[in-house]
Write an enzyme that holds these catalytic residues in place. Structure first.
Site, PDB file in Angstrom:
ATOM      1  N   GLY A   3     -29.486 127.524  34.064  1.00 23.90           N
ATOM      2  CA  GLY A   3     -29.249 127.462  32.639  1.00 23.90           C
ATOM      3  C   GLY A   3     -28.136 126.515  32.263  1.00 23.90           C
ATOM      4  N   SER A  14     -27.002 122.004  37.477  1.00 21.73           N
ATOM      5  CA  SER A  14     -27.786 121.842  38.694  1.00 21.73           C
ATOM      6  C   SER A  14     -26.949 122.217  39.904  1.00 21.73           C
ATOM      7  CB  SER A  14     -28.275 120.393  38.825  1.00 21.73           C
ATOM      8  OG  SER A  14     -29.003 120.001  37.682  1.00 21.73           O
ATOM      9  N   ASP A  23     -28.300 138.870  34.139  1.00 17.01           N
ATOM     10  CA  ASP A  23     -29.436 138.034  34.529  1.00 17.01           C
ATOM     11  C   ASP A  23     -29.853 138.342  35.964  1.00 17.01           C
ATOM     12  OD1 ASP A  23     -31.407 136.196  34.015  1.00 17.01           O
ATOM     13  OD2 ASP A  23     -30.213 134.457  34.574  1.00 17.01           O
ATOM     14  N   GLY A  76     -31.691 123.198  43.065  1.00 17.42           N
ATOM     15  CA  GLY A  76     -32.352 123.785  41.907  1.00 17.42           C
ATOM     16  C   GLY A  76     -31.551 123.548  40.647  1.00 17.42           C
ATOM     17  N   LYS A  77     -32.166 123.902  39.524  1.00 15.36           N
ATOM     18  CA  LYS A  77     -31.532 123.771  38.215  1.00 15.36           C
ATOM     19  C   LYS A  77     -31.495 125.128  37.542  1.00 15.36           C
ATOM     20  CE  LYS A  77     -32.927 118.975  37.366  1.00 15.36           C
ATOM     21  NZ  LYS A  77     -33.587 118.044  36.424  1.00 15.36           N
TER      22      LYS A  77
END
EC number: 2.7.11.1
Length: 704
Positions: A234, A237, A491, A231-232
């Protein structure tokens, strides 16, 4: 050109200054902070480059490695006491210093190769000797000796390295060099003293220059086998990679960087530093981190946007990215460097990624000046020039203020830009920060998405207890971050909660239904899928790219990214973070994590049919409106969520949540959960037996 008269020129200057003073207050805060931040980053980069050169010089001395290091530290401490440098000589920044030295090495090699075509013929040499650039011409003459014998072909087949130069100089007579530089002698040159050694024949040997220190070979390429992209995020990756020595699979996070963005106050290492300190069953496990230069063959990362030290590009698989200018309130469609709020919406399609630009799509200063110039000067009778004052604004008399310098900088001539574009950037070769973590391919977001394909509306009490216990485990991890480590995650969302496979006897493990990926699965009246199994998982909090310490003073220092902008996911962001006045105070307050957990807890307990339904329900939830069936079946949970979404000073802490009636006795609660799972399993078995009996009645010849 300016106007045709002195009177007009003075008026032009006054007019430009008046416009600057009138325009700058409306945009001044963003540009001022951006200007001060860039200035601080530039100063810190210069200090790092200075220390890198100093360290390289010490390594080239005739001392042992230990003595060279002591000499380097002695000089570095002396420079620090003089206020010239700060802590750029610290051990943790050694990979960055090596990268600076290597980048400078590559730049020197490019500069050397760029002079080779100038020495192709003798006639061109003579014309260059008589040109004003005499020094460059003589240098080209000297380099022409190196180009003989197919050296240009060698340059095309090997990596840029001073080793190529040294191999050509090992047997080059000193007289050949002195003939090109008659005004100097190599014996008196500081650089020659640094790198010169003579053999028995009197030839020059650049053995020290040959051993120019560069960044070590790629640890990632030599130790790991890259398997797939997970996944990628902020910053970069995440890849699944297998260690070649122990055979274990890990999650490797790659964060592309630029040298010029580094500073001693940089937050780019914040995630790795934080993970190295954490040790809790409900926090993702950290193994190692390091920095290295990206190989030129690795095109995939180089094509991605490079993260600077204090900025975050929320470029994961999220289609809706919003940016609000804090001063004007205008919605931006790109990613400018001014003051902004950048919020990451939830992913809609994994193959959709936003496009980035360094230019704003809103107000343009040039157009604004031009409109005002047309309006004001149409009424003027004193100016005889018809030349546009806007086009020549960059050629006005020098000004002293920083605001005017900022404006002048935006009006560079095309000629200057063309001349500068031919010179390669110092940090063209990007760096990469690697963070090695435990591999957890399953996330809470994926689990919830699969579950919502099977279950709609209110769940049975047994399943609710499973997710309540899961949330309690997440709360334990948040309690560790807040109270033990004094950190704020900033986050928290289902995507950043990882589910690691566990066993029943493992601490902090939770039993969850194992839903399949199939969309069309039969659902019973009790909202239970007919075919499902249980699995044990351990929830782990991950992705600490935005973590902050609760003790950080965000009101001090203009270089703090937290002060200039907030980066997070808008769905889970507390309302006070949308206010520019409250953001600097509340950005590192633990209550913002509690707000995000309130949204997350609601998602755990209430499945949605569609994304639109989810967005509508969460929007109403933030207004204090719960679904009717949720209130009827889960009044205690609704009361707890309402308190978590209240004003910041009224939200409970993680410790208070764990001591609430819903979580007051986890051991008893856990027993109830396992008992409920057992009852659900027995219920499913009875349903299967009933279905088999029906099949036997409908088909007597059916043998099962």
């Amino acid at each position: 050109m300016l106007g045709t008269s002195t009177k007009c020129s003075k008026r032009d200057c006054n007019y430009a200054k008046e416009n600057i003073s009138r325009i700058m207050p409306t945009i001044g805060l963003g540009y001022k902070q951006n200007f001060e931040k860039k200035t601080a980053d530039t100063q810190s980069s210069c200090k790092l480059l200075l220390v890198a050169l100093l360290e390289s010089f010490c390594k080239h001395s005739d001392q042992t490695p230990e003595q060279s290091k002591q000499m380097f530290l002695y000089v570095a401490h002396s420079l620090q006491n003089s206020g010239i440098i700060d802590f750029e000589f610290s051990e943790e920044l050694e990979p960055i210093r090596n990268a600076y030295a290597d980048s400078l090495h590559n730049l020197l090699s490019k500069a050397f190769r760029s002079t080779l075509p100038m020495s192709s013929t003798k006639d061109s040499k003579k014309s260059r000797y008589s040109s004003p650039d005499g020094v460059l011409a003589k240098t080209a003459s000297f380099l022409s000796v190196l180009s003989d014998g197919g050296y240009e072909d060698d340059v095309m087949n090997v990596k840029p390295s001073v080793n190529v130069l040294s191999n050509r100089l090992n047997h080059l007579p000193v007289e050949a060099l002195e003939s090109c530089f008659p005004q100097t002698t190599l014996e008196s040159s500081t650089f020659a003293d640094f790198c010169e050694h003579k053999d028995g024949t009197g030839n020059l040997s650049f053995s020290n220059f040959d051993s120019f220190p560069t960044v070590q070979r790629s640890r990632y390429a030599s130790d790991f086998e890259e398997l797939e992209l997970l996944g990628k995020g902020g910053y970069g990756s995440v890849y699944k990679a297998r260690n070649k020595f122990d055979g274990v699979e890990y999650a490797l996070k790659k964060i592309p960087l630029r040298l010029r963005s580094f500073s001693t106050s940089s937050n780019i290492f914040r995630e790795s530093r934080t993970l190295a300190r954490l040790n809790h069953p409900n926090v993702i496990r950290f193994f190692s981190s390091w920095v290295e230069l990206l190989p030129s063959s690795e095109k995939q990362i180089e094509e991605e946007p490079l993260a600077s030290a204090d900025e975050t590009l929320s470029q994961s698989a999220d289609i809706d990215n919003f940016m609000f200018d804090m001063d004007t309130g205008l919605l931006q469609h790109t990613y400018p460097s001014s003051v902004q709020i950048l919020f990451q919406e939830d992913s809609v399609a994994d193959d959709l990624t936003p496009c980035y630009s360094t230019k704003n799509s809103t107000c343009n200063l040039t157009d604004l000046f031009k409109k005002e110039a047309d309006q004001d000067y149409a009424e003027s009778h004193d100016c005889s020039s018809t030349t546009s004052q806007v086009d020549t604004l960059g050629k006005l008399a020098p000004t002293k203020s920083a605001s005017e310098m900022l404006l002048m900088d935006s009006f560079l001539s095309e000629r200057e830009e063309d001349e500068c574009s031919n010179i390669p950037s110092f940090d063209q070769q990007p760096l990469c920060l690697y963070i090695q973590m435990a591999l957890c391919e399953e996330t809470l977001e994926k689990h919830i998405n699969r579950r919502n394909k099977h279950i709609h509306g209110v769940m049975s009490k047994g399943l609710r207890n499973c997710y309540i216990l899961l949330f309690a485990r997440i709360l334990e991890g948040v309690l560790y971050l807040h109270d033990a480590m004094h950190l704020v995650h900033r986050d928290l969302k289902p995507r950043n909660i990882f589910l690691s496979s566990g066993v029943h006897s493992e601490p902090c493990s939770v039993c969850l239904p194992n839903f399949s990926d199939e969309d069309n699965v039969e659902v019973s009246n009790a909202y239970e899928p007919v075919n499902q199994r249980t699995l044990c998982v351990v929830p782990k909090i991950g992705d600490f790219g935005l973590v902050l310490s609760q003790s950080d003073n965000l009101e001090e220092g203009t270089n703090s990214s937290a002060e200039s902008s907030f980066v997070g996911t808008s769905t889970y962001a507390a309302p006070e973070l949308f206010s520019k006045h409250m953001r600097s105070v509340m950005n590192n307050n633990s209550s913002t994590d509690i707000y995000a957990l309130g949204i997350l807890f609601f998602e755990l307990l209430y499945p949605f049919n569609t994304r639109m339904e989810r967005a509508s329900a969460i929007a109403n939830l933030k207004k204090g409106i719960f679904p009717h069936d949720f209130l009827d079946s889960m009044p205690e949970e609704a009361s707890l969520i309402r308190s978590m979404l209240s004003s910041s000073n009224k939200r409970p802490t993680a410790a208070q949540l764990l001591t609430s009636n819903l979580f007051h006795d986890l051991v008893v609660n856990e027993l109830h959960v396992y008992q409920a799972l057992l009852e659900d399993a027995e219920k499913r078995n009875n349903n299967l037996k009933a279905e088999l009996n029906i099949l036997r009645v409908l088909n007597p010849n059916y043998d099962c």
